[in-house]
Design an enzyme around this catalytic site. Sequence first.
Site, PDB file in Angstrom:
ATOM      1  CD  GLU A   1      -3.097  -1.021   2.288  1.00 32.97           C
ATOM      2  OE1 GLU A   1      -2.711  -0.455   3.165  1.00 32.97           O
ATOM      3  OE2 GLU A   1      -4.181  -1.411   2.074  1.00 32.97           O
TER       4      GLU A   1
ATOM      5  CD  GLU B   1       4.213 -21.025  11.637  1.00 33.48           C
ATOM      6  OE1 GLU B   1       4.137 -20.763  13.192  1.00 33.48           O
ATOM      7  OE2 GLU B   1       3.264 -20.350  11.009  1.00 33.48           O
TER       8      GLU B   1
END
Length: 297
Positions: A83, A114
């Site tokens: 963004e 992860e």
Amino acid sequence: MEIKNLTTEQRNPATMHIDSMSTIDMVKTINEEDQKVAVAVGPQDDKIARAIDEATKRYSKGGRLIYIGAGTSGRLGVLDAAELVPTYGIKPERAIGLIAGGKGAMYVAVEGAEDSQDLAKKDLKDLKLNKNDIVLGLAASGRTPYVIGGLDYAKAKGALTISIACVENSEIGHHADIVIEAVVGPEAITGSTRMKAGTAQKMILNMISTGVMIKQGKVFENVMIDVKPTNSKLIDRACRIIQTTTGVSNQKARDTLEKANNDVGLAIVMLKTNSDLNQAKNLLKAENGNVAEVLNK
């Protein structure tokens, strides 16, 4: 600490019977829990401010904002990075989101990703990490191996490391230069850290990245001045920004924007200082392109 003992994994007494609540009571209960998020973030203000100041120093030297995380935390980092490009007109390579398991993990969990410290090191190596970069490690539980591996590698390279967790004395905090821990308490749905913990991390990222962009001169007063007017809607927005900050007519704003080659900040400087294109460019050059620095003298 074992994961079962983490604050983020505890059962919330206020929601023990959420499965039998009416819809309106369910909504009100979740909303009441969400109101605790800003309260939890507040005590971290000093650390967030330090993160902004230290990150700004590196970013101003050409460093990059690099976010690393897994699951929801990783997705929030990717979102913040993505963004910044249209919002502040920066190049995509200046803000990068890394999620354990790669781009596909944005939509579907990648088994075991992860849990690998080496995977984060590889991802950062591929970016040719350097000492001017800023690495933000995100983990609601504060213990994700992927994030720990990334922070350790970043420290070894001399990059600035910032950890963002939602538990006290987080494990990732022991691997970072700046440690931010917003303890939001047990989730409405036990262990669902996309809820309060996710909201807290989003709030913190909003502050850090916005703060860095403000200090780069991407904001004048409280408007975005590095929007790229690439279509009619954005041209209209750019003209309104120029009008709002200078008080000129829409037509004058439009004419000046055209003279400034669609550079909103440059157009504002031209109008506010009554300068021609070259004069305004020189004023900006003297202040490293920071419109606020030019106009607030």
